[in-house]
Design a protein around this motif. Sequence first.
Motif, PDB file in Angstrom:
ATOM      1  N   PHE A 125       0.830  -1.218  -0.091  1.00 50.56           N
ATOM      2  CA  PHE A 125      -0.098  -0.023  -0.084  1.00 50.56           C
ATOM      3  C   PHE A 125       0.837   1.440   0.047  1.00 50.56           C
ATOM      4  CE2 PHE A 125      -3.138  -2.817   2.165  1.00 50.56           C
ATOM      5  CZ  PHE A 125      -4.170  -2.919   1.077  1.00 50.56           C
ATOM      6  N   GLU A 126       1.853   1.161   0.595  1.00 47.93           N
ATOM      7  CA  GLU A 126       2.820   2.153   0.819  1.00 47.93           C
ATOM      8  C   GLU A 126       3.586   2.651  -0.628  1.00 47.93           C
ATOM      9  OE1 GLU A 126       6.364  -0.297   0.671  1.00 47.93           O
ATOM     10  OE2 GLU A 126       4.127  -0.464   1.226  1.00 47.93           O
ATOM     11  N   ALA A 127       3.857   1.578  -1.286  1.00 45.12           N
ATOM     12  CA  ALA A 127       4.333   1.874  -2.676  1.00 45.12           C
ATOM     13  C   ALA A 127       3.472   2.375  -3.608  1.00 45.12           C
ATOM     14  CB  ALA A 127       4.983   0.490  -3.141  1.00 45.12           C
ATOM     15  N   ALA A 128       2.157   1.681  -3.599  1.00 48.85           N
ATOM     16  CA  ALA A 128       1.025   2.240  -4.356  1.00 48.85           C
ATOM     17  C   ALA A 128       0.903   3.691  -4.151  1.00 48.85           C
ATOM     18  CB  ALA A 128      -0.177   1.331  -4.591  1.00 48.85           C
ATOM     19  N   THR A 129       0.608   4.167  -3.114  1.00 48.02           N
ATOM     20  CA  THR A 129       0.256   5.513  -2.626  1.00 48.02           C
ATOM     21  C   THR A 129       1.381   6.322  -2.834  1.00 48.02           C
ATOM     22  OG1 THR A 129       0.641   5.023  -0.496  1.00 48.02           O
ATOM     23  CG2 THR A 129      -1.755   4.788  -0.898  1.00 48.02           C
ATOM     24  N   VAL A 130       2.587   6.306  -2.217  1.00 48.58           N
ATOM     25  CA  VAL A 130       3.680   7.102  -2.458  1.00 48.58           C
ATOM     26  C   VAL A 130       3.710   7.126  -3.934  1.00 48.58           C
ATOM     27  CG1 VAL A 130       6.149   7.388  -2.286  1.00 48.58           C
ATOM     28  CG2 VAL A 130       4.597   6.277  -0.399  1.00 48.58           C
ATOM     29  N   ILE A 131       3.643   6.095  -5.006  1.00 46.47           N
ATOM     30  CA  ILE A 131       3.901   6.432  -6.334  1.00 46.47           C
ATOM     31  C   ILE A 131       2.778   7.417  -6.972  1.00 46.47           C
ATOM     32  CG2 ILE A 131       3.538   5.164  -8.541  1.00 46.47           C
ATOM     33  CD1 ILE A 131       4.888   2.721  -7.268  1.00 46.47           C
ATOM     34  N   LEU A 132       1.711   6.950  -6.606  1.00 42.65           N
ATOM     35  CA  LEU A 132       0.561   7.982  -7.159  1.00 42.65           C
ATOM     36  C   LEU A 132       0.871   9.391  -6.409  1.00 42.65           C
ATOM     37  CD1 LEU A 132      -2.577   5.524  -6.453  1.00 42.65           C
ATOM     38  CD2 LEU A 132      -1.397   6.194  -8.714  1.00 42.65           C
ATOM     39  N   THR A 133       1.177   9.604  -5.275  1.00 43.58           N
ATOM     40  CA  THR A 133       1.127  10.810  -4.637  1.00 43.58           C
ATOM     41  C   THR A 133       2.444  11.614  -5.393  1.00 43.58           C
ATOM     42  OG1 THR A 133       0.469  10.065  -2.802  1.00 43.58           O
ATOM     43  CG2 THR A 133       1.535  12.333  -2.487  1.00 43.58           C
ATOM     44  N   LEU A 134       3.413  10.774  -5.890  1.00 41.18           N
ATOM     45  CA  LEU A 134       4.641  11.463  -6.306  1.00 41.18           C
ATOM     46  C   LEU A 134       4.178  11.951  -7.867  1.00 41.18           C
ATOM     47  CD1 LEU A 134       7.579   9.442  -5.011  1.00 41.18           C
ATOM     48  CD2 LEU A 134       7.138  11.795  -4.788  1.00 41.18           C
ATOM     49  N   VAL A 135       3.602  10.949  -8.432  1.00 36.08           N
ATOM     50  CA  VAL A 135       3.000  11.239  -9.765  1.00 36.08           C
ATOM     51  C   VAL A 135       2.048  12.566  -9.842  1.00 36.08           C
ATOM     52  CG1 VAL A 135       1.540  10.518 -11.954  1.00 36.08           C
ATOM     53  CG2 VAL A 135       3.088   8.964 -10.785  1.00 36.08           C
ATOM     54  N   LEU A 136       1.265  12.805  -8.755  1.00 35.30           N
ATOM     55  CA  LEU A 136       0.420  13.765  -8.593  1.00 35.30           C
ATOM     56  C   LEU A 136       1.341  14.982  -8.375  1.00 35.30           C
ATOM     57  CD1 LEU A 136      -2.553  14.836  -8.403  1.00 35.30           C
ATOM     58  CD2 LEU A 136      -2.574  14.438  -5.844  1.00 35.30           C
ATOM     59  N   LEU A 137       2.386  14.856  -7.742  1.00 30.48           N
ATOM     60  CA  LEU A 137       3.354  15.963  -7.639  1.00 30.48           C
ATOM     61  C   LEU A 137       3.578  16.535  -8.784  1.00 30.48           C
ATOM     62  CD1 LEU A 137       4.817  17.968  -5.549  1.00 30.48           C
ATOM     63  CD2 LEU A 137       6.553  16.226  -5.328  1.00 30.48           C
ATOM     64  N   GLY A 138       4.185  15.441  -9.581  1.00 34.66           N
ATOM     65  CA  GLY A 138       4.818  15.814 -10.954  1.00 34.66           C
ATOM     66  C   GLY A 138       3.625  16.558 -11.755  1.00 34.66           C
ATOM     67  N   GLN A 139       2.258  15.968 -11.788  1.00 33.62           N
ATOM     68  CA  GLN A 139       1.448  16.863 -12.618  1.00 33.62           C
ATOM     69  C   GLN A 139       1.300  18.266 -11.893  1.00 33.62           C
ATOM     70  OE1 GLN A 139      -1.014  14.911 -15.149  1.00 33.62           O
ATOM     71  NE2 GLN A 139       1.084  14.253 -15.236  1.00 33.62           N
ATOM     72  N   LEU A 140       1.414  18.345 -10.788  1.00 30.00           N
ATOM     73  CA  LEU A 140       1.199  19.814  -9.912  1.00 30.00           C
ATOM     74  C   LEU A 140       2.294  20.463 -10.691  1.00 30.00           C
ATOM     75  CD1 LEU A 140      -0.464  21.310  -7.885  1.00 30.00           C
ATOM     76  CD2 LEU A 140       1.437  20.544  -6.383  1.00 30.00           C
ATOM     77  N   LEU A 141       3.518  20.265 -10.532  1.00 29.96           N
ATOM     78  CA  LEU A 141       4.609  21.128 -10.682  1.00 29.96           C
ATOM     79  C   LEU A 141       4.408  21.353 -12.497  1.00 29.96           C
ATOM     80  CD1 LEU A 141       7.670  19.510  -9.054  1.00 29.96           C
ATOM     81  CD2 LEU A 141       6.298  21.464  -8.583  1.00 29.96           C
ATOM     82  N   GLU A 142       3.991  20.092 -13.371  1.00 30.90           N
ATOM     83  CA  GLU A 142       3.897  20.291 -14.670  1.00 30.90           C
ATOM     84  C   GLU A 142       2.725  21.241 -14.788  1.00 30.90           C
ATOM     85  OE1 GLU A 142       2.543  17.369 -18.347  1.00 30.90           O
ATOM     86  OE2 GLU A 142       3.714  16.565 -16.916  1.00 30.90           O
ATOM     87  N   ALA A 143       1.637  21.488 -14.278  1.00 33.00           N
ATOM     88  CA  ALA A 143       0.529  22.323 -14.635  1.00 33.00           C
ATOM     89  C   ALA A 143       1.063  23.851 -14.310  1.00 33.00           C
ATOM     90  CB  ALA A 143      -0.595  22.014 -13.635  1.00 33.00           C
ATOM     91  N   ARG A 144       2.008  23.752 -13.197  1.00 32.87           N
ATOM     92  CA  ARG A 144       2.539  25.309 -12.945  1.00 32.87           C
ATOM     93  C   ARG A 144       3.620  25.648 -13.939  1.00 32.87           C
ATOM     94  NH1 ARG A 144       5.056  27.054  -7.013  1.00 32.87           N
ATOM     95  NH2 ARG A 144       5.199  29.058  -7.405  1.00 32.87           N
ATOM     96  N   ALA A 145       4.301  24.745 -14.542  1.00 35.62           N
ATOM     97  CA  ALA A 145       5.155  25.326 -15.500  1.00 35.62           C
ATOM     98  C   ALA A 145       4.463  25.541 -16.788  1.00 35.62           C
ATOM     99  CB  ALA A 145       6.177  24.115 -15.758  1.00 35.62           C
ATOM    100  N   HIS A 146       3.528  24.601 -16.992  1.00 28.92           N
ATOM    101  CA  HIS A 146       2.739  24.504 -18.418  1.00 28.92           C
ATOM    102  C   HIS A 146       1.988  26.097 -18.447  1.00 28.92           C
ATOM    103  CE1 HIS A 146       0.235  23.432 -21.811  1.00 28.92           C
ATOM    104  NE2 HIS A 146       0.992  22.390 -21.773  1.00 28.92           N
ATOM    105  N   SER A 147       1.635  26.413 -17.324  1.00 28.17           N
ATOM    106  CA  SER A 147       1.013  27.775 -17.563  1.00 28.17           C
ATOM    107  C   SER A 147       1.913  28.864 -17.777  1.00 28.17           C
ATOM    108  CB  SER A 147       0.244  28.087 -15.949  1.00 28.17           C
ATOM    109  OG  SER A 147       1.417  28.326 -14.857  1.00 28.17           O
ATOM    110  N   LYS A 148       3.062  28.819 -17.877  1.00 21.89           N
ATOM    111  CA  LYS A 148       4.187  29.702 -18.195  1.00 21.89           C
ATOM    112  C   LYS A 148       4.522  29.532 -19.543  1.00 21.89           C
ATOM    113  CE  LYS A 148       6.265  29.936 -13.832  1.00 21.89           C
ATOM    114  NZ  LYS A 148       7.418  29.776 -12.870  1.00 21.89           N
ATOM    115  N   THR A 149       4.104  28.524 -20.226  1.00 20.25           N
ATOM    116  CA  THR A 149       4.571  28.376 -21.651  1.00 20.25           C
ATOM    117  C   THR A 149       3.814  29.384 -22.603  1.00 20.25           C
ATOM    118  OG1 THR A 149       2.795  26.470 -22.016  1.00 20.25           O
ATOM    119  CG2 THR A 149       5.163  25.704 -21.246  1.00 20.25           C
ATOM    120  N   ASN A 150       2.576  29.601 -22.288  1.00 18.77           N
ATOM    121  CA  ASN A 150       1.916  30.762 -23.231  1.00 18.77           C
ATOM    122  C   ASN A 150       1.657  32.073 -22.589  1.00 18.77           C
ATOM    123  OD1 ASN A 150       0.242  30.000 -21.477  1.00 18.77           O
ATOM    124  ND2 ASN A 150      -1.581  29.461 -22.743  1.00 18.77           N
TER     125      ASN A 150
END
Length: 825
Positions: free
Chosen positions: A274-299
Amino acid sequence: MKHTYKITGMTCNGCKSHVQQTLESVKEIESVTINLSDGVTEIVMSEHIPLDKLKELFEGSNYMIHTIDEKVKEKPKQKKGIQGTYYCPMHCEGEKTYDKSGDCPVCGMDLVAEATVNSSPQYTCPMHPEIVKDEAGACPKCGMDLVPMESDETAEQKTYKKLLKKFWIATVFTLPIFLIAMSEMIPNNPLYKIMDMKYWNWLQFGLSIPVVFYATWMFFQRAYTSIRTMNLNMFTLIGIGAGVAWLFSFFGLLFPDLFPNQFKTEFGTVHVYFEAATVILTLVLLGQLLEARAHSKTNNAVKELLKLAPNKAIRIENGEEIEISIDEIKVGDLLRVKPGDKIPVDGKITKGKTSIDESMISGEPIPVDKEINDKVTSGTINGKQSFVMKAEKVGADTLLSQIIHMVNSASRSKAPIQKLADKISGYFVPVVIAVSIITFIVWKIFGPEPSLVYAFVNAIAVLIIACPCALGLATPMSVMVGVGKGAQEGVLIKDAESLEKMNKVDVLIIDKTGTVTEGKPSVEKIVSLSNYSENDLTQFVASVNKQSEHPLAEATVRFAEAKKIDLLEIDDFDSITGKGVKAVIQDKIILVGNEKLLSEHSIVLNGEIAEKSKIEQAKGKTVPFIAVNNELVGFVVISDAIKETSRSAITALKEKGIQVIMMTGDNKYTAKAVAEELELDDYFADCLPEDKLNKVKELQEQGHIVAMAGDGINDAPALALADVGIAMGTGTDVAIESSAITLVKGDLHGIVKARALSHKVMSNIKQNLFFALAYNVIGIPIAAGVLYPVFGLLLSPMIAALAMSFSSVSVIANALRLRTQTINN
């Protein structure tokens, strides 16, 4: 057998391709031919397929198939979210856009908002927020004053906030799961004194439910969508990897006796992940969060342009100045522009003079002086003086709106280099899944005990570390930032393909008038060598040219107006492209044009007129001839100064290995004088539109990549045929429409900028592609365990998830570097 149907709901080539693949997947269908414009589709079948069965293929989509005669109502698009224009950053369906936020129906990625002009604010009631009006006033329910709606929050910010909320929820529930799992490393685990491991496992299961089924459930939805549409991507791998880990743990809790001893702990419980699954998913969510922030600067470049669009304007009505919404402006309205105000629409000054800051449109920092009859552009900023202007282009027709539209369209287009990434991505996920299966088998057979556990963990690590999205984002992110950067510098790119080709151009063909020269010709004199006076010829020439769009014609009209000469009514006007104009005035046939026009009417150029005209042409002047009733009676001397930037721009282009050729409709003497002054590689005079077109063909057949720069209607065919057509923004709409790149300021230095921009964007794309490929080529074998035999190192699936999350962010961050780079050389 062949059947003809009609398919509705297709809006782009991406739709067409998707529908065609869906139909061709049916074994009885041999071929499919689709006409995208009207949806008519011919299907060749080996045996008849009922229409109902074909309709089942498109259930749950926006597409509908029916007979030609059947009248159907097209399905409403199945989207949810806020209104606007959205597109998939992975370009799954080409340039297709959506009118609401949500997920891409093909790959599941968050749709990205396109920056658009919101010209007028909306108003709402503070007590009844469901009330929304286009103008201020009283609430129809309670009578309270309506207040402006908050419009500062963009779609990207809303997406970011939504992801941030989910990330914190995921973190709150994942952290205790992680701590419980890590406590096993503590000797004499104190947690087991509180309750048995079995109950701690059940607690981990309970804590994982909000993470899996709320905060990160969208990843599993996207994984399902990607598998259903066979557009396999990052979410496919994450969904499989994290899903298998969580389901394994869940069934281990419920049915521990079904699992081999290798998966069990010393307490007899199945080892849960359970810790591997949730940590993986949370880290991927962190990546999406950072990507959304960076993406907003592309335009950001487009967003900065949007800020230039004012909401209000001052219209002069019956001598009174009234403040109105910009949406209410109509062509022909007189508008007052006060000091420091943004100019609301495109038009020309009718009263007053000023200096205007046009840097946000042209990229040039020096204010431009303007006076009566000079053009002004929406979004530019007035200086310290007030003036009155006449509205000529409003709404979507303004230059600012066209720039924003062009940048948005170019950002969604695909560069040819992306075909490589698309091809690799098509095989990427199946290959990674195969590698994961092979990893499991190899570890099971050759791995140390407990081999099944090693096999399971490393197979998941392979799935989690792979990142096809970094590969998919490598090109579009660089294109989006690069096109926006170009717009800020006054270089408008119509599509990504022309941006890529510009870097390969080795021959540049340029027009003379309006391209090399200022395009603001002035008449020096009109020479008469007949019984007609200079004023008579001025009257004839200006009257005929009144209906011509050519800059030289406009110069003769201005010359007549300055001399206060009245123009005459004309009949049978005819503009002969590349030669001149013809009309009838008072039963006289008037010709104004070059030697080709004269020869067409059997008029011989010789004698005194020929000698005097050659003297002027040798000075670089343009000399149109005048004939009345097929008799040569005089000529016009027109000067058009060479732009200050032309020489330096041509020198810079030649230094980059580009051959510069001038092709002009002007005579050989004038062309030679200009070519020698600018030190051009070659020049051609007396050119018709077909001559320019044929030269482009000839050079292309020789293997050259040809760019054509021009500003007139006669340049349009060559602009369209050239590998890269470049239009001067000061030229005609036809030339701009036929070109791939438009230079707002309209000088050759813009081509130097376009070349430099192309080079920097292509370098950035190659860096992104290299990083994405290198990351996967190195990361996947490490996750599979190739370092274990030598170094004893294994990669935890959680570390793999962290690395994967930052790979896409790194690609976007590299693309964002383009914003700070200069493109002047």
